[in-house]
Design an enzyme around this catalytic site. Structure first.
Site, PDB file in Angstrom:
ATOM      1  CE  LYS A  94      -1.757   1.750   3.937  1.00 56.34           C
ATOM      2  NZ  LYS A  94      -1.553   2.940   4.305  1.00 56.34           N
ATOM      3  CG  ASN A  95       2.053   2.969   3.608  1.00 55.15           C
ATOM      4  OD1 ASN A  95       1.291   2.642   3.245  1.00 55.15           O
ATOM      5  ND2 ASN A  95       2.741   2.388   5.079  1.00 55.15           N
ATOM      6  NE  ARG A 139       1.079  10.794  10.112  1.00 52.38           N
ATOM      7  CZ  ARG A 139       0.486   9.898   9.946  1.00 52.38           C
ATOM      8  NH1 ARG A 139      -0.754   9.131  10.059  1.00 52.38           N
ATOM      9  NH2 ARG A 139       0.690   9.264   8.563  1.00 52.38           N
ATOM     10  CG  ASP A 175       3.760   1.376   9.649  1.00 49.68           C
ATOM     11  OD1 ASP A 175       3.190   1.631   8.502  1.00 49.68           O
ATOM     12  OD2 ASP A 175       3.343   2.285  10.296  1.00 49.68           O
ATOM     13  NE  ARG A 179      -6.692   4.419   5.216  1.00 52.66           N
ATOM     14  CZ  ARG A 179      -6.412   6.053   5.934  1.00 52.66           C
ATOM     15  NH1 ARG A 179      -7.209   6.540   7.001  1.00 52.66           N
ATOM     16  NH2 ARG A 179      -5.717   6.179   4.553  1.00 52.66           N
TER      17      ARG A 179
HETATM   18  C1  EPZ Z   1       4.797   6.850   6.484  1.00 51.32           C
HETATM   19  O1  EPZ Z   1       3.565   7.937   6.412  1.00 51.32           O
HETATM   20  C2  EPZ Z   1       3.233   5.717   5.926  1.00 51.32           C
HETATM   21  N1  EPZ Z   1       2.196   6.050   5.209  1.00 51.32           N
HETATM   22  C3  EPZ Z   1       2.754   5.453   7.409  1.00 51.32           C
HETATM   23  O2  EPZ Z   1       1.777   4.526   7.402  1.00 51.32           O
HETATM   24  C4  EPZ Z   1       4.157   4.793   8.499  1.00 51.32           C
HETATM   25  O3  EPZ Z   1       3.552   4.953  10.011  1.00 51.32           O
HETATM   26  C5  EPZ Z   1       4.821   6.275   8.123  1.00 51.32           C
HETATM   27  O4  EPZ Z   1       5.477   6.518   7.271  1.00 51.32           O
HETATM   28  C6  EPZ Z   1       6.568   6.032   9.203  1.00 51.32           C
HETATM   29  O5  EPZ Z   1       7.214   4.553   8.746  1.00 51.32           O
HETATM   30  C7  EPZ Z   1       2.469   6.232   3.967  1.00 51.32           C
HETATM   31  O6  EPZ Z   1       3.977   5.447   3.407  1.00 51.32           O
HETATM   32  C8  EPZ Z   1       1.352   5.997   3.150  1.00 51.32           C
HETATM   33  P1  EPZ Z   1       6.660  10.074   8.398  1.00 51.32           P
HETATM   34  P2  EPZ Z   1       4.953   9.431   7.184  1.00 51.32           P
HETATM   35  O7  EPZ Z   1       6.465  11.421   7.509  1.00 51.32           O
HETATM   36  O8  EPZ Z   1       5.197   9.791   5.474  1.00 51.32           O
HETATM   37  C9  EPZ Z   1       6.848  13.426  11.856  1.00 51.32           C
HETATM   38  C10 EPZ Z   1       0.629   2.877   7.536  1.00 51.32           C
HETATM   39  O9  EPZ Z   1      -0.060   2.962   9.006  1.00 51.32           O
HETATM   40  N2  EPZ Z   1       6.312  13.980  11.103  1.00 51.32           N
HETATM   41  O10 EPZ Z   1       8.006   9.188   8.177  1.00 51.32           O
HETATM   42  O11 EPZ Z   1       3.304  10.128   7.154  1.00 51.32           O
HETATM   43  C11 EPZ Z   1       5.577  12.156  11.744  1.00 51.32           C
HETATM   44  O12 EPZ Z   1       4.352  13.658  12.540  1.00 51.32           O
HETATM   45  C12 EPZ Z   1       0.616   3.681   7.893  1.00 51.32           C
HETATM   46  O13 EPZ Z   1       0.177   2.719   6.581  1.00 51.32           O
HETATM   47  C13 EPZ Z   1       6.487  15.398  10.630  1.00 51.32           C
HETATM   48  O14 EPZ Z   1       7.861  16.055  11.941  1.00 51.32           O
HETATM   49  O15 EPZ Z   1       5.167   9.580   7.707  1.00 51.32           O
HETATM   50  C14 EPZ Z   1       5.542  10.965  12.603  1.00 51.32           C
HETATM   51  O16 EPZ Z   1       5.954  11.440  13.897  1.00 51.32           O
HETATM   52  C15 EPZ Z   1       0.164   5.065   8.867  1.00 51.32           C
HETATM   53  N3  EPZ Z   1       6.858  16.680   9.850  1.00 51.32           N
HETATM   54  C16 EPZ Z   1       7.098  11.339  11.742  1.00 51.32           C
HETATM   55  O17 EPZ Z   1       8.000  12.066  11.639  1.00 51.32           O
HETATM   56  C17 EPZ Z   1       6.085  16.354   8.629  1.00 51.32           C
HETATM   57  O18 EPZ Z   1       6.635  17.261   7.188  1.00 51.32           O
HETATM   58  C18 EPZ Z   1       8.027  10.335  10.647  1.00 51.32           C
HETATM   59  O19 EPZ Z   1       6.079  10.722   9.610  1.00 51.32           O
HETATM   60  C19 EPZ Z   1       6.203  14.364   8.249  1.00 51.32           C
HETATM   61  C20 EPZ Z   1       6.289  13.860   9.851  1.00 51.32           C
END
Ligand code: EPZ
Length: 422
Positions: free
Chosen positions: A22-23, A123, A308, A400
């Site tokens: 998915k991701n 997020r 995840d 999802r």
């Molecule tokens: C991706 O989300 C995945 N989703 C998530 O999977 C996964 O949990 C996550 O990466 C971490 O591995 C998809 O790929 C669609 P991040 P993403 O940016 O990109 C903070 C699932 O269950 N952050 O790596 O949104 C954020 O809040 C989903 O399939 C900022 O502060 O994750 C988090 O604490 C859930 N500012 C951390 O960084 C930003 O601009 C990691 O987030 C972006 C993120």
């Protein structure tokens, strides 16, 4: 709203096919915006998130044709009608922010709704925005939208992330392929989905090196061509189904599973007394003893233990011998499955980003509430070995990220059925 009813107690045996990630698919799909030629994805998963991304791309004017019952996505964005990604679609799925980089790179302007938070955390997308500004984008946040412009096109630059972000790395990587000059991305995410995206972009003519490490170098090119790309296997679905025989006993082969996608997870399974062996067609999983041992888990960006899979691992550890400590370091509110597991008789103490699980002999089935995608599947795993019936409500979360979960588990002997709400 549908619910899933699980009757616990059956040992599992047989094979579970693992779908495309998915991701990975959610970042590969927006890549079609980078070229006017067709991009075709094979091994695509059939999930509601993919349908949402399809709706978003179509709303921009791209053509998306699904074939082979959704396994193949034939996309073409030779014509874009609008560069506005509306709130009504973006609010349904945060990954919609991944059209920002490609639209900016392609035409120098985009208006994308801010995605807002979700159950597991605020997020924010500040890392996406700061990085694109470092490449010359002018961003204006108003009315809940990012108004982005790059009048002379994006220019290559040095992007250094203060913290690892999968989505921000993906947005910048896609934008950099068409930027003027070279871009260096430092402290880049190293997830297999990043490597899969880079592989696809290279097939489209992009010049990318270092994907899979914390430093990615991109040499911008004038244009990208079309391509056909097979979506990498879903390591989170894989890890989820590997836990099923670990919870129930028995032996299950996950077809298409690859150890290199989830080494840190497999190391924790091994420490808990779960054996994982590579077969010709994937990974075979079984418990070494009658009961697994408690282990400590700390989530981290790849190659660490995936956040995840934290909820699903907790479901296993609820009936482990001894106490386990889980540290969730990525999201601020990702233990919502704990109160539901406690309803099933688990003994869990949550304090901030730490959960201590004291193993019990057996859980008891109960009506429980799904709160987010991974929490919902952890409740199903817990129900597989619980005494009696577990009813998981609000399974729209589940759909999802997991296709045909009742069929896949049913095929290996689990009693799982979907009750459609009338
Ligand atoms: C991706 O989300 C995945 N989703 C998530 O999977 C996964 O949990 C996550 O990466 C971490 O591995 C998809 O790929 C669609 P991040 P993403 O940016 O990109 C903070 C699932 O269950 N952050 O790596 O949104 C954020 O809040 C989903 O399939 C900022 O502060 O994750 C988090 O604490 C859930 N500012 C951390 O960084 C930003 O601009 C990691 O987030 C972006 C993120």
């Amino acid at each position: 709203m549908d619910s899933i009813v699980v009757t616990g107690g059956a040992e599992l045996s047989g094979q579970i096919p693992i779908a495309g990630a998915k991701n990975a698919c959610l970042t590969l799909m927006p890549a079609t915006l980078l070229s006017e030629e067709p991009l075709t994805l094979t091994n695509a998963p059939r999930l509601s998130d993919i349908a949402t991304m399809t709706t978003l791309l179509r709303s921009l004017g791209a053509e998306v044709t699904t074939m082979q019952e959704g396994r193949v996505l034939a996309m073409s964005s030779h014509r874009i009608d609008t560069h506005v990604a509306e709130y009504d679609i973006v609010r349904k799925m945060r990954a919609s922010i991944l059209v920002l980089g490609p639209l900016l790179a392609r035409d120098g302007h985009a208006v994308v709704s801010l995605p807002g938070g979700c159950a597991i955390g605020a997020r924010p997308v500040d890392l996406h925005l700061t990085a694109l500004e470092a490449m010359g984008a002018e961003l204006d946040l108003r009315d809940g939208y990012v108004h982005a412009r790059a009048p002379g096109g994006l220019r290559g630059g040095r992007v250094t992330f203060p913290k690892v972000s999968v989505g921000a790395t993906e947005n910048v990587l896609m934008a950099a392929t068409l930027a003027r000059g070279a871009t260096v991305i430092e402290n880049a995410a190293r997830e297999p989905e990043i490597v899969d995206l880079a592989d696809c972009l290279r097939r489209m003519g992009a010049e990318i090196e270092g994907d899979g490490t914390d430093t990615i170098e991109v040499q911008g090119v004038a244009r990208l061509s079309g391509a056909t790309h097979a979506v990498v296997a879903d390591r989170i679905e894989l890890g989820t189904y590997m836990l099923a025989p670990a919870v129930t006993g028995g032996s299950v082969e996950c077809l298409g599973g690859r150890i290199d996608l989830i080494e840190a997870f497999c190391e924790r399974l091994d420490a808990a007394g779960v054996s994982v062996e590579e077969t010709e067609r994937g990974l075979r999983v079984s418990r070494r003893n009658g009961r697994v041992a408690g282990v400590d888990v700390t989530t981290a960006p790849f190659p660490g233990f995936p956040t995840d899979l934290q909820a699903q691992m907790m479901a296993l550890l609820c009936t482990a011998e001894g106490t386990s400590t889980l540290h969730e370091t990525i999201f601020e509110n990702r233990f919502m499955h704990a109160p539901e597991l406690i309803r099933m008789g688990a003994r869990i103490e949550v304090s901030g980003g730490t959960a201590r699980v004291h193993g019990v002999e057996r859980l008891k089935g109960a009506p429980v509430m799904a709160t987010d995608l991974r929490a919902s599947v952890s409740l199903i795993l817990a129900g597989l070995a619980a005494e009696g019936e577990t009813v998981v409500n609000r399974v729209y979360h589940l759909d999802r990220g997991y296709e045909q979960v009742e069929q896949k588990l049913g095929a290996v002997g689990a009693k799982v059925e979907r009750v459609r709400e009338t």
